[in-house]
Design an enzyme around this catalytic site. Structure first.
Site, PDB file in Angstrom:
ATOM      1  N   ARG A  48       0.770  -1.177   0.039  1.00  0.00           N
ATOM      2  CA  ARG A  48       0.168  -0.081  -0.077  1.00  0.00           C
ATOM      3  C   ARG A  48       0.739   1.364   0.132  1.00  0.00           C
ATOM      4  NH1 ARG A  48      -3.341  -2.711  -1.589  1.00  0.00           N
ATOM      5  NH2 ARG A  48      -5.333  -3.400  -0.704  1.00  0.00           N
ATOM      6  N   HIS A  53      -1.340  -0.444 -10.021  1.00  0.00           N
ATOM      7  CA  HIS A  53      -1.882  -1.700  -9.099  1.00  0.00           C
ATOM      8  C   HIS A  53      -2.338  -2.708  -9.526  1.00  0.00           C
ATOM      9  CE1 HIS A  53      -3.736  -1.564  -4.814  1.00  0.00           C
ATOM     10  NE2 HIS A  53      -3.713  -2.881  -5.225  1.00  0.00           N
TER      11      HIS A  53
HETATM   12  P1  NAP Z   1      -1.179 -11.241   5.869  1.00  0.00           P
HETATM   13  O1  NAP Z   1      -1.243 -12.642   5.482  1.00  0.00           O
HETATM   14  O2  NAP Z   1      -2.046 -10.606   6.678  1.00  0.00           O
HETATM   15  O3  NAP Z   1       0.475 -10.879   6.017  1.00  0.00           O
HETATM   16  C1  NAP Z   1       0.726  -9.751   6.720  1.00  0.00           C
HETATM   17  C2  NAP Z   1       2.441  -9.805   7.034  1.00  0.00           C
HETATM   18  O4  NAP Z   1       2.746  -8.366   7.637  1.00  0.00           O
HETATM   19  C3  NAP Z   1       2.536 -10.721   8.219  1.00  0.00           C
HETATM   20  O5  NAP Z   1       3.640 -11.498   8.261  1.00  0.00           O
HETATM   21  C4  NAP Z   1       2.389  -9.629   9.531  1.00  0.00           C
HETATM   22  O6  NAP Z   1       3.193 -10.069  10.794  1.00  0.00           O
HETATM   23  C5  NAP Z   1       3.243  -8.470   8.644  1.00  0.00           C
HETATM   24  N1  NAP Z   1       3.054  -7.459   9.589  1.00  0.00           N
HETATM   25  C6  NAP Z   1       1.941  -6.810   9.957  1.00  0.00           C
HETATM   26  N2  NAP Z   1       1.864  -5.483  10.560  1.00  0.00           N
HETATM   27  C7  NAP Z   1       3.399  -5.604  11.056  1.00  0.00           C
HETATM   28  C8  NAP Z   1       4.201  -4.645  11.504  1.00  0.00           C
HETATM   29  N3  NAP Z   1       3.595  -3.664  12.340  1.00  0.00           N
HETATM   30  N4  NAP Z   1       5.425  -5.054  11.726  1.00  0.00           N
HETATM   31  C9  NAP Z   1       6.118  -6.002  11.105  1.00  0.00           C
HETATM   32  N5  NAP Z   1       5.202  -7.015  10.442  1.00  0.00           N
HETATM   33  C10 NAP Z   1       3.855  -6.811  10.086  1.00  0.00           C
HETATM   34  O7  NAP Z   1      -1.161 -10.344   4.687  1.00  0.00           O
HETATM   35  P2  NAP Z   1      -1.138 -10.804   3.049  1.00  0.00           P
HETATM   36  O8  NAP Z   1      -2.301 -11.609   2.480  1.00  0.00           O
HETATM   37  O9  NAP Z   1       0.391 -11.359   2.999  1.00  0.00           O
HETATM   38  O10 NAP Z   1      -1.158  -9.258   2.261  1.00  0.00           O
HETATM   39  C11 NAP Z   1      -0.241  -8.346   2.539  1.00  0.00           C
HETATM   40  C12 NAP Z   1      -0.712  -6.941   1.900  1.00  0.00           C
HETATM   41  O11 NAP Z   1      -0.447  -6.965   0.487  1.00  0.00           O
HETATM   42  C13 NAP Z   1      -2.377  -6.650   1.769  1.00  0.00           C
HETATM   43  O12 NAP Z   1      -2.781  -6.306   3.143  1.00  0.00           O
HETATM   44  C14 NAP Z   1      -2.582  -5.783   0.973  1.00  0.00           C
HETATM   45  O13 NAP Z   1      -2.565  -4.372   1.298  1.00  0.00           O
HETATM   46  C15 NAP Z   1      -1.540  -5.991  -0.025  1.00  0.00           C
HETATM   47  N6  NAP Z   1      -1.769  -6.228  -1.310  1.00  0.00           N
HETATM   48  C16 NAP Z   1      -1.602  -5.974  -2.673  1.00  0.00           C
HETATM   49  C17 NAP Z   1      -2.126  -6.335  -3.761  1.00  0.00           C
HETATM   50  C18 NAP Z   1      -1.654  -5.609  -5.139  1.00  0.00           C
HETATM   51  O14 NAP Z   1      -2.203  -5.728  -6.217  1.00  0.00           O
HETATM   52  N7  NAP Z   1      -0.846  -4.588  -5.042  1.00  0.00           N
HETATM   53  C19 NAP Z   1      -2.841  -7.489  -3.780  1.00  0.00           C
HETATM   54  C20 NAP Z   1      -3.048  -8.177  -2.697  1.00  0.00           C
HETATM   55  C21 NAP Z   1      -2.542  -7.590  -1.442  1.00  0.00           C
HETATM   56  P3  NAP Z   1       2.852 -11.386  11.266  1.00  0.00           P
HETATM   57  O15 NAP Z   1       3.012 -12.659  10.653  1.00  0.00           O
HETATM   58  O16 NAP Z   1       3.298 -11.393  12.856  1.00  0.00           O
HETATM   59  O17 NAP Z   1       1.097 -11.324  11.778  1.00  0.00           O
END
Ligand code: NAP
Length: 314
Positions: A229, A277
């Site tokens: 993001r 995006h």
């Molecule tokens: P997820 O499964 O919830 O994983 C998030 C990761 O970030 C986890 O490892 C979490 O730690 C870590 N995290 C969160 N807050 C943190 C902090 N304050 N300090 C350190 N680490 C932190 O999410 P995901 O499915 O992988 O997706 C990640 C993001 O990608 C989404 O939220 C979305 O915004 C973005 N996204 C973008 C696109 C695009 O097309 N550009 C598409 C899909 C998603 P823990 O393991 O300890 O919980």
């Protein structure tokens, strides 16, 4: 009688139609109905809804909703707009999306690893000049976020022989990945990574995370890929690091404002690649199947899938 499942989305009519058609095929025992077409008794009795960028006022018109299933993986907007005591939020976790995102991470990592921005510039100036090519095993890729997307991206990079490290909020282990966690260890990842890939949710803690202080901790000549993001990275701080040459390139797929304003300096910056995006799009077929399985199970057993933690923000 078939269950009515509201579909609440701020999209074009055409987009709404194709989503309703795909979801109806995946959930043949339910009637998927756009919010506008719901009768008042249907709004009152709805327990679960499928949403994509929903208008919070429309969600509020369904006071008995227990939970909503988002069609997107990133839910920071719904989290910030819906009341904490509102319906539970389930986000999309689609293994196909993780594979597609991992492919994007590999593609743009290779773009930087193979020095493509520099060879493009050389072509513009008709310069024939070879630069040394390090082995993938001599490059460290640091992934911020070792969640559903970050972990699969790490596997993909390891398959190509890159060195991979990762950072998460809680302690995580992953074979082949040097793992760091918590605010105190972010600097360790930044100092050793040649390419930093942002794959974490936008929350109160991660907003503005990559500011001047943190970006200046990155290695001289390192690059940044932001597929998560826009507001996680401070734009002005990033531009300053690119202009000074401390960072060599940024691949940006996400921005504070989307579409990116015509006036944004990113468009014409020689050290920035702008993408609209597109790194990890939701696939209608696989997403509909996952949403259908979750809702079908809920209708049968009453069980709501794992929800977003409203305090953590993801
Ligand atoms: P997820 O499964 O919830 O994983 C998030 C990761 O970030 C986890 O490892 C979490 O730690 C870590 N995290 C969160 N807050 C943190 C902090 N304050 N300090 C350190 N680490 C932190 O999410 P995901 O499915 O992988 O997706 C990640 C993001 O990608 C989404 O939220 C979305 O915004 C973005 N996204 C973008 C696109 C695009 O097309 N550009 C598409 C899909 C998603 P823990 O393991 O300890 O919980």
């Amino acid at each position: 009688m078939s269950s009515v499942i509201p579909f609440v989305a701020k999209t074009s009519d055409a987009d709404r139609r194709v989503w309703i058609e795909a979801l109806s095929q995946a959930l043949p025992d339910c009637r998927i109905v756009g919010f506008e077409e719901l009768t008042e008794p249907e709004r009152q009795s709805a327990k679960v809804a499928i949403v994509a960028d929903p208008d919070p006022a429309e969600i509020a018109c369904m006071p008995n909703l227990q939970w909503i299933h988002s069609l997107w993986a990133g839910v920071e907007r719904i989290v910030s707009e819906l009341p904490v005591d509102g319906p539970k939020i389930v986000r999309l976790e689609d293994p196909q999306m993780a594979r597609t995102m991992a492919e994007a991470v590999l593609a743009w990592t290779l773009y930087l690893h193979r020095d493509m921005p520099r060879y493009r510039r050389q072509q513009e100036e008709r310069i024939w000049k070879e630069h040394e090519l390090p082995l993938p095993s001599e490059r460290t890729i640091g992934i911020l976020g070792l969640g559903a997307l970050g972990r699969i991206a790490a596997v993909k990079l390891l398959e190509q022989d890159f060195r991979v490290c990762g950072w998460s909020r809680s302690e995580r282990t992953m074979v082949g990945v040097e793992a760091f966690h918590g605010a105190g260890e972010l600097g360790l990842l930044l100092e050793k990574s040649d390419i930093v890939v942002v794959l974490m949710p936008l929350t109160a803690e991660t907003r503005g995370l990559l500011n001047t202080d943190r970006l200046s901790k990155m290695r001289k000549g390192a690059s940044l890929i932001n597929f998560a993001r826009g507001p996680i990275v401070d734009d002005d701080a990033l531009l300053a690091q690119l202009d000074s040459g401390h960072l060599s390139h940024a691949v940006l797929d996400v921005f504070d404002e989307e579409p990116l304003a015509q006036s944004s300096p990113f468009w014409s910056h020689p050290a920035v690649t702008v993408l609209p995006h597109i790194s990890g799009p939701t696939n209608r077929t696989t997403a509909s199947a996952i949403v259908a399985a979750n809702i079908g199970n809920y209708l049968k057993t009453g069980q709501i899938p794992a929800c977003v933690d409203r305090v953590r923000g993801y």
